[in-house]
Design an enzyme around this catalytic site. Structure first.
Site: not given
Ligand SMILES: Cc1cc2nc3c(=O)[nH]c(=O)nc-3n(C[C@H](O)[C@H](O)[C@H](O)COP(=O)(O)OP(=O)(O)OC[C@H]3O[C@@H](n4cnc5c(N)ncnc54)[C@H](O)[C@@H]3O)c2cc1C
Length: 288
Positions: A114, A164
């Site tokens: 990560d 990733r």
């Molecule tokens: C498998 C995985 C591993 C990760 N590993 C790391 C890591 O090692 N380091 C790190 O810094 N970050 C990590 N992250 C977190 C990542 O950086 C983001 O902070 C997190 O995924 C939120 O961004 P997003 O693009 O998913 O959605 P967001 O930017 O939070 O949301 C974008 C859109 O997605 C939809 N959405 C998102 N969440 C929801 C919800 N709960 N309910 C309804 N709609 C929703 C909405 O339409 C929203 O407008 C990881 C994420 C994932 C999925």
């Protein structure tokens, strides 16, 4: 009962359990529903050698136990739990011990590293690149919001290292990271397009963002990248509807399954990045 134990029911929406048995049961359920998993034994930011050694030993024990189960899961780790912040060489040795054990024991021996706050990005990539030279079963997370990430994507592609790609979950200043969601999405998509190649190194597209997921599907389609040449990754408890829809559409989907007693910082990140997550946690707690 401690405050931590009292509060756990709230975190449960995003954390599979405090025990390994609960995590294994969660992975089994996900596998039954067509998902792969990556298990994260929670813990980060340790400052003492004995705590870093304990984290390595806990991961070795996790691998040994997983070796007795026929689960479709790999593991994810954080190098700050292995002491990266104060002793990078020792952290690399701990990672290499875990990589060797995973290679001998696990059906899917891949160990994802990560990515954490920006101060740890360069040391994390140094450790992962040097460990990769001896053990091929590892690859880092890259965060699309960082200004440095386009160069890191190019470097990982040159090394043939699996990435990733996520947006980035830590609060970073403007000279280090993009701040607007639009700019982050544009950079995310450009980097995903670079990683998605017919003979690429099996990138993981980690997001719940429907705009990005649809755009990535289109890019893969236009480039002739088969659905088996990459995977989507989503977090345990976040957008289960979207998770199921992706599997139903024939995409590979891996769910990130955190577990253990050190869940407070992970849960705080989920709530900080999206206030609605607190509402979802409360709603799960109330059983609605
Ligand atoms: C498998 C995985 C591993 C990760 N590993 C790391 C890591 O090692 N380091 C790190 O810094 N970050 C990590 N992250 C977190 C990542 O950086 C983001 O902070 C997190 O995924 C939120 O961004 P997003 O693009 O998913 O959605 P967001 O930017 O939070 O949301 C974008 C859109 O997605 C939809 N959405 C998102 N969440 C929801 C919800 N709960 N309910 C309804 N709609 C929703 C909405 O339409 C929203 O407008 C990881 C994420 C994932 C999925």
């Amino acid at each position: 009962m401690s405050l931590q134990r009292w509060a756990f029911p709230l975190a449960r929406r995003f954390v599979a359990g405090e025990s390994l048995d609960e995590a294994i049961a969660a992975v089994q359920r996900l596998n039954d529903d067509g998902f792969a998993a990556t298990l994260d034994l929670l813990g980060e930011d340790v400052h003492r050698t004995e705590d870093a050694d304990r984290a390595r030993n806990d991961h070795l024990a996790l691998i040994e136990t997983l070796g007795h189960h026929a689960l479709d899961t790999n593991i994810s780790i954080k190098l700050s739990a292995f002491g990266l912040g104060f002793a990078p060489d020792a952290a690399r040795e701990r990672l290499e011990a875990v990589l060797a054990a995973a290679a001998h024991t696990l059906r899917d021996p891949f160990v994802r590293v990560d990515m954490e706050g920006s101060a740890l990005v360069a040391p994390t990539l140094d450790v992962v690149t040097s460990a990769f030279a001896r053990h091929r079963n590892t690859g880092p997370v890259l965060q699309a919001y960082l200004h440095r990430t386009p160069a890191d994507v190019t470097s990982m592609i040159e090394h043939g290292i699996r990435v990733r790609l996520c947006k980035g979950a830590y609060k970073e200043p403007p000279d280090v990271a993009l701040q607007s969601m639009h700019a982050i999405r544009v950079q995310y998509l450009a980097l995903a397009a670079q990683l998605l190649a017919p003979r690429g190194a099996y990138p993981a597209i980690a997001t719940h963002d429907p705009l990005l997921i649809e755009a990535v599907k289109r890019v893969a389609d236009q480039r002739g990248v088969a659905p088996s040449a990459f995977e989507f990754q989503l977090l345990y408890g976040v957008r289960p509807d979207l998770q199921r829809a992706l599997v139903a559409d024939g995409y590979r989907v891996r769910i990130y399954v955190p577990f253990g007693t050190r869940w407070a910082k992970y849960f705080r990140r989920r709530v900080t990045e999206r206030r609605a997550n607190l509402f979802f946690a409360l709603r799960s707690l109330l059983g609605r």
